[in-house]
Design an enzyme around this catalytic site. Sequence first.
Site, PDB file in Angstrom:
ATOM      1  N   CYS A  24       0.824  -1.215   0.000  1.00  0.00           N
ATOM      2  CA  CYS A  24       0.000   0.000   0.000  1.00  0.00           C
ATOM      3  C   CYS A  24       0.857   1.263   0.000  1.00  0.00           C
ATOM      4  O   CYS A  24       0.488   2.274  -0.610  1.00  0.00           O
ATOM      5  CB  CYS A  24      -0.971   0.006   1.171  1.00  0.00           C
ATOM      6  SG  CYS A  24      -0.193  -0.173   2.803  1.00  0.00           S
ATOM      7  N   HIS A  54      -1.431   1.297   7.426  1.00  0.00           N
ATOM      8  CA  HIS A  54      -1.829   1.294   6.023  1.00  0.00           C
ATOM      9  C   HIS A  54      -1.488   2.654   5.424  1.00  0.00           C
ATOM     10  O   HIS A  54      -1.313   3.644   6.148  1.00  0.00           O
ATOM     11  CB  HIS A  54      -3.335   1.017   5.941  1.00  0.00           C
ATOM     12  CG  HIS A  54      -3.882   0.906   4.557  1.00  0.00           C
ATOM     13  ND1 HIS A  54      -3.381   0.015   3.626  1.00  0.00           N
ATOM     14  CD2 HIS A  54      -4.888   1.593   3.927  1.00  0.00           C
ATOM     15  CE1 HIS A  54      -4.063   0.143   2.501  1.00  0.00           C
ATOM     16  NE2 HIS A  54      -4.972   1.098   2.653  1.00  0.00           N
TER      17      HIS A  54
END
Length: 306
Positions: free
Chosen positions: A34, A250
């Site tokens: 990510c 993330h």
Amino acid sequence: MVMGATGSKLEKALGDQFPEGERYFGLENFGNTCYCNSVLQALYFCIPFREQLLEYYVNNKNMADPDENLLTCLADLFTQISSQKKKTGVIAPKRFVQRVKKQNELFRSYMHQGILTNETRCLRCETVTARDEAFFDLSVDIEQNTSITSCLKNFSSTETLNAEDKFFCDKCCSLQEAQKRMKIKKPPNILVIHLKRFKYIEQLGRYKKLSYRVVFPLELKLTNTMDNSDSEYSLFAVVVHVGSGPNHGHYVSLIKSHNHWLQFDDENVEMVDESNVQTFFGSAQEYSSNTDHGYILFYESIGGRS
């Protein structure tokens, strides 16, 4: 390539305002990619860089067995995205992700770099020693309830070298007390600012995420880091770290494209309001439920984008 459900939602949201010739594609996550995906989106919407890579691809695609490197893989990915018949969807950047582990210097030569000057002034003879170095991004220390302007001012603040840190002056031929500062000599077209949100805490014996509130403006002047500068920049991308610690979390990216703000979260792409940008400044209190914080900021020189 897979067509995502968010594609049609995004097209409906933009309607007649969908930019002519533009493509908004999410990037497939291959497991912990990510961060890579978020930075790739910011680079794709760095228009001067994108145009250079698309031109590079055209000029090199017919070469017999061109050596594969980070640059060729990225040029191939950008070409895949820009040449899609559909306006939205999802692409798998597998070739680039595999290659990114084999870093290549050719990639850096295509980035829009600036020049930093490291000045040291001997306090005995007043001689100034200056050393220039190219830079692609600025890594700045952060404090609670501050701003990017303040962080950049601290980055260029004067530091006194004394005691064990004395400077060897060539003119005096000895160690002397001195003053040292960093300043931008030549500003880049694209200014990338990395906020040092992960700090090693000796008492804890580990890294800790600093959730400090750091305001970053939509338009930025470099008056504190340059002499006689009127350089102005406009924010066009933010890589955001989501999570409370440095070892988990993330990454997503916010991108400004054709006066619209979009959020890229791996495969998902959606429109967001410009006011959403300020929700990623950070937390005014140390313990907060908000763990989404701006981490890397991408600014373009005003007038640099058509």
